[in-house]
Design a protein around this motif. Structure first.
Motif, PDB file in Angstrom:
ATOM      1  N   GLY A 166       0.785  -1.231   0.000  1.00 31.04           N
ATOM      2  CA  GLY A 166       0.000   0.000   0.000  1.00 31.04           C
ATOM      3  C   GLY A 166       0.815   1.277   0.000  1.00 31.04           C
ATOM      4  N   ARG A 167       2.116   1.182  -0.239  1.00 30.73           N
ATOM      5  CA  ARG A 167       2.953   2.389  -0.235  1.00 30.73           C
ATOM      6  C   ARG A 167       2.701   3.222  -1.487  1.00 30.73           C
ATOM      7  NH1 ARG A 167       7.241   2.043   3.628  1.00 30.73           N
ATOM      8  NH2 ARG A 167       7.597   4.240   3.109  1.00 30.73           N
ATOM      9  N   GLY A 168       3.025   4.513  -1.394  1.00 29.12           N
ATOM     10  CA  GLY A 168       2.780   5.428  -2.493  1.00 29.12           C
ATOM     11  C   GLY A 168       3.781   5.287  -3.630  1.00 29.12           C
ATOM     12  N   ILE A 169       3.330   5.643  -4.842  1.00 23.93           N
ATOM     13  CA  ILE A 169       4.134   5.514  -6.055  1.00 23.93           C
ATOM     14  C   ILE A 169       4.061   6.848  -6.807  1.00 23.93           C
ATOM     15  CG2 ILE A 169       4.528   4.172  -8.155  1.00 23.93           C
ATOM     16  CD1 ILE A 169       2.829   1.941  -6.882  1.00 23.93           C
ATOM     17  N   ASN A 170       5.227   7.420  -7.136  1.00 28.02           N
ATOM     18  CA  ASN A 170       5.262   8.769  -7.727  1.00 28.02           C
ATOM     19  C   ASN A 170       5.632   8.764  -9.205  1.00 28.02           C
ATOM     20  OD1 ASN A 170       7.963   8.184  -7.738  1.00 28.02           O
ATOM     21  ND2 ASN A 170       8.606   9.830  -6.393  1.00 28.02           N
ATOM     22  N   THR A 171       5.110   7.819  -9.955  1.00 24.80           N
ATOM     23  CA  THR A 171       5.457   7.728 -11.375  1.00 24.80           C
ATOM     24  C   THR A 171       4.929   8.924 -12.170  1.00 24.80           C
ATOM     25  OG1 THR A 171       3.431   6.490 -11.855  1.00 24.80           O
ATOM     26  CG2 THR A 171       5.398   5.213 -11.297  1.00 24.80           C
ATOM     27  N   ALA A 172       5.450   9.069 -13.396  1.00 16.69           N
ATOM     28  CA  ALA A 172       4.941  10.078 -14.329  1.00 16.69           C
ATOM     29  C   ALA A 172       4.879   9.457 -15.716  1.00 16.69           C
ATOM     30  CB  ALA A 172       5.839  11.308 -14.345  1.00 16.69           C
ATOM     31  N   SER A 173       3.930   9.902 -16.514  1.00 16.56           N
ATOM     32  CA  SER A 173       3.778   9.347 -17.859  1.00 16.56           C
ATOM     33  C   SER A 173       4.859   9.873 -18.788  1.00 16.56           C
ATOM     34  CB  SER A 173       2.398   9.706 -18.427  1.00 16.56           C
ATOM     35  OG  SER A 173       2.328  11.090 -18.724  1.00 16.56           O
ATOM     36  N   GLU A 206      -5.819   2.371  -4.456  1.00 21.25           N
ATOM     37  CA  GLU A 206      -6.484   3.403  -5.250  1.00 21.25           C
ATOM     38  C   GLU A 206      -6.648   2.960  -6.699  1.00 21.25           C
ATOM     39  OE1 GLU A 206      -4.823   7.300  -2.770  1.00 21.25           O
ATOM     40  OE2 GLU A 206      -3.812   6.642  -4.609  1.00 21.25           O
ATOM     41  N   LEU A 207      -5.640   2.265  -7.230  1.00 21.16           N
ATOM     42  CA  LEU A 207      -5.717   1.779  -8.606  1.00 21.16           C
ATOM     43  C   LEU A 207      -6.875   0.803  -8.768  1.00 21.16           C
ATOM     44  CD1 LEU A 207      -4.682   1.451 -11.484  1.00 21.16           C
ATOM     45  CD2 LEU A 207      -2.976  -0.184 -10.621  1.00 21.16           C
ATOM     46  N   ALA A 208      -7.096  -0.066  -7.781  1.00 23.89           N
ATOM     47  CA  ALA A 208      -8.219  -1.003  -7.856  1.00 23.89           C
ATOM     48  C   ALA A 208      -9.542  -0.245  -7.931  1.00 23.89           C
ATOM     49  CB  ALA A 208      -8.207  -1.934  -6.649  1.00 23.89           C
ATOM     50  N   GLU A 209      -9.666   0.829  -7.178  1.00 21.92           N
ATOM     51  CA  GLU A 209     -10.882   1.642  -7.207  1.00 21.92           C
ATOM     52  C   GLU A 209     -11.067   2.297  -8.570  1.00 21.92           C
ATOM     53  OE1 GLU A 209     -10.726   4.440  -4.052  1.00 21.92           O
ATOM     54  OE2 GLU A 209     -10.652   2.933  -2.453  1.00 21.92           O
ATOM     55  N   ILE A 231      11.505  -8.303 -13.008  1.00 24.51           N
ATOM     56  CA  ILE A 231      11.589  -6.857 -12.873  1.00 24.51           C
ATOM     57  C   ILE A 231      10.413  -6.290 -12.096  1.00 24.51           C
ATOM     58  CG2 ILE A 231      10.455  -6.483 -15.099  1.00 24.51           C
ATOM     59  CD1 ILE A 231      13.194  -4.280 -13.465  1.00 24.51           C
ATOM     60  N   GLN A 232       9.214  -6.898 -12.256  1.00 27.10           N
ATOM     61  CA  GLN A 232       8.061  -6.399 -11.523  1.00 27.10           C
ATOM     62  C   GLN A 232       8.263  -6.549 -10.018  1.00 27.10           C
ATOM     63  OE1 GLN A 232       5.632  -4.765 -13.023  1.00 27.10           O
ATOM     64  NE2 GLN A 232       4.548  -4.303 -11.107  1.00 27.10           N
ATOM     65  N   GLY A 233       8.858  -7.671  -9.616  1.00 34.57           N
ATOM     66  CA  GLY A 233       9.142  -7.874  -8.203  1.00 34.57           C
ATOM     67  C   GLY A 233      10.148  -6.858  -7.680  1.00 34.57           C
ATOM     68  N   TRP A 234      11.133  -6.536  -8.501  1.00 33.54           N
ATOM     69  CA  TRP A 234      12.119  -5.529  -8.090  1.00 33.54           C
ATOM     70  C   TRP A 234      11.451  -4.167  -7.926  1.00 33.54           C
ATOM     71  CZ3 TRP A 234      13.953  -1.019 -10.376  1.00 33.54           C
ATOM     72  CH2 TRP A 234      15.088  -0.463  -9.769  1.00 33.54           C
ATOM     73  N   LEU A 235      10.558  -3.819  -8.870  1.00 34.59           N
ATOM     74  CA  LEU A 235       9.854  -2.546  -8.776  1.00 34.59           C
ATOM     75  C   LEU A 235       8.988  -2.498  -7.514  1.00 34.59           C
ATOM     76  CD1 LEU A 235       8.711  -2.028 -12.476  1.00 34.59           C
ATOM     77  CD2 LEU A 235      10.282  -0.562 -11.212  1.00 34.59           C
ATOM     78  N   GLU A 236       8.306  -3.603  -7.216  1.00 31.64           N
ATOM     79  CA  GLU A 236       7.468  -3.635  -6.020  1.00 31.64           C
ATOM     80  C   GLU A 236       8.307  -3.483  -4.759  1.00 31.64           C
ATOM     81  OE1 GLU A 236       5.088  -7.157  -6.158  1.00 31.64           O
ATOM     82  OE2 GLU A 236       3.752  -6.363  -7.716  1.00 31.64           O
ATOM     83  N   GLN A 237       9.508  -4.059  -4.766  1.00 29.14           N
ATOM     84  CA  GLN A 237      10.387  -3.920  -3.602  1.00 29.14           C
ATOM     85  C   GLN A 237      10.791  -2.463  -3.412  1.00 29.14           C
ATOM     86  OE1 GLN A 237      13.920  -3.178  -3.271  1.00 29.14           O
ATOM     87  NE2 GLN A 237      13.652  -3.386  -1.045  1.00 29.14           N
ATOM     88  N   GLN A 238      11.046  -1.768  -4.519  1.00 31.64           N
ATOM     89  CA  GLN A 238      11.378  -0.351  -4.423  1.00 31.64           C
ATOM     90  C   GLN A 238      10.227   0.438  -3.796  1.00 31.64           C
ATOM     91  OE1 GLN A 238      14.555   0.925  -5.427  1.00 31.64           O
ATOM     92  NE2 GLN A 238      14.836  -1.284  -5.363  1.00 31.64           N
ATOM     93  N   VAL A 239       9.010   0.091  -4.199  1.00 31.27           N
ATOM     94  CA  VAL A 239       7.843   0.775  -3.642  1.00 31.27           C
ATOM     95  C   VAL A 239       7.711   0.478  -2.153  1.00 31.27           C
ATOM     96  CG1 VAL A 239       5.338   1.013  -3.754  1.00 31.27           C
ATOM     97  CG2 VAL A 239       6.640   0.727  -5.875  1.00 31.27           C
ATOM     98  N   ARG A 240       7.844  -0.798  -1.775  1.00 28.88           N
ATOM     99  CA  ARG A 240       7.710  -1.182  -0.360  1.00 28.88           C
ATOM    100  C   ARG A 240       8.706  -0.459   0.526  1.00 28.88           C
ATOM    101  NH1 ARG A 240       7.484  -6.333  -2.407  1.00 28.88           N
ATOM    102  NH2 ARG A 240       9.569  -6.814  -1.619  1.00 28.88           N
TER     103      ARG A 240
END
Length: 275
Positions: A166-173, A206-209, A231-240
């Motif tokens: 549930g941690r925040g993610i600050n991506t940009a398009s 929030e994405l699920a909503e 790579i997805q697991g690595w990205l999730e670890q960065q978020v956590r």
């Protein structure tokens, strides 16, 4: 003259389209590994030049006459090779007297020199040492790394699984970052500045909503108990770890509007019509 390096990539093409909205095609040149891949640019009146990071001798001619050069970072993931590409580009820009360099760096490259930021940290220092006027655009991760067609399966199954706690993610398009780059290239007042770009922070709950709203069918958030491979697991670890929760107003300031919100990003990247 504005020259865009690595212009045949996803970000580069978007930047060129943004420039074409604002300045004549004759004032734009693109530096690409394979000129044949940029025939569409040439047909629109843009100069196409060979500028291959792997062939440093091609770079001076590719950057010749540039009042401003957008140095898009090399797609090479190995930090040693990537650093070599960037050093060669900075050397070429200095050799031919480029007016100013706008460089696509990465968040925290000014304070960290490991992992994702390793080559960017060295490149920022090389630009400072070069004597060239420059602007640093420190990017976050692209929204497209998380918000992509893979979400169709979550919608179909009615469950969105992730491992971010549930941690925040600050991506940009890419589109927002491309527009910001184009604005910096043509506007005054950005020389010798550094911008730390972040988009609107969001979370997987929030994405699920949002998926529920966009598709009109329930999508429930589920926390994955086991790490995701690859790579997805690595990205999730960065978020956590909280590494993607930093927020600044820099991107919105350059755009003159708020960065693309989560709801809009989902509509653009995963259209409801694709369900």
């Amino acid at each position: 003259m504005i020259v865009v390096s690595a212009a045949s990539g996803a970000l580069g093409r978007l930047v060129v389209e943004q420039l074409l909205i604002r300045i004549p095609a004759k004032d734009i040149a693109v530096a690409v590994r394979s000129p044949e891949s940029a025939a569409g640019f040439a047909a629109r009146g843009i100069q196409v030049r060979r500028g291959d990071y792997d062939v440093p001798d091609t770079l001076p001619a590719a950057f010749e006459g540039a009042d401003r050069l957008l140095l898009i970072s090399s797609p090479e993931l190995d930090p040693v090779r990537r650093t070599g590409h960037h050093r060669a580009a900075v050397d070429a820009a200095r050799k031919v007297g480029v007016g100013a360099v706008v460089y696509t760096s990465f968040l925290d490259a000014d304070t960290k020199a490991d992992g994702v930021t390793a080559a960017h940290h060295v490149t920022e220092q090389a630009l400072r040492d070069s004597g060239l006027g420059h602007t640093l655009l420190r990017h976050p991760f692209y929204s497209e790394a998380f918000l992509n067609a893979g979400l169709h399966s979550a919608v179909a199954e009615g469950e969105l699984w992730d491992g971010t706690d549930g941690r925040g993610i600050n991506t940009a398009s890419r589109a927002d970052l491309a527009e910001a780059a184009a604005r910096v290239l043509i506007e005054d007042g950005h020389l010798d500045r550094a911008y730390d770009f972040t988009g609107a922070r969001w979370t997987y709950p929030e994405l699920a909503e949002v998926l529920t709203q966009v598709y009109g069918k329930p999508v429930r958030h589920r926390q994955r108990p086991e790490p995701t491979p690859g790579i997805q697991g690595w990205l999730e670890q960065q978020v956590r770890s909280g590494a993607l929760e930093r927020q600044t107003d820099d991107l919105g300031h350059i755009l003159g509007r708020p960065p693309t919100a989560l709801h809009q990003a989902v509509r653009e990247l995963v259209p409801a019509s694709g369900s």
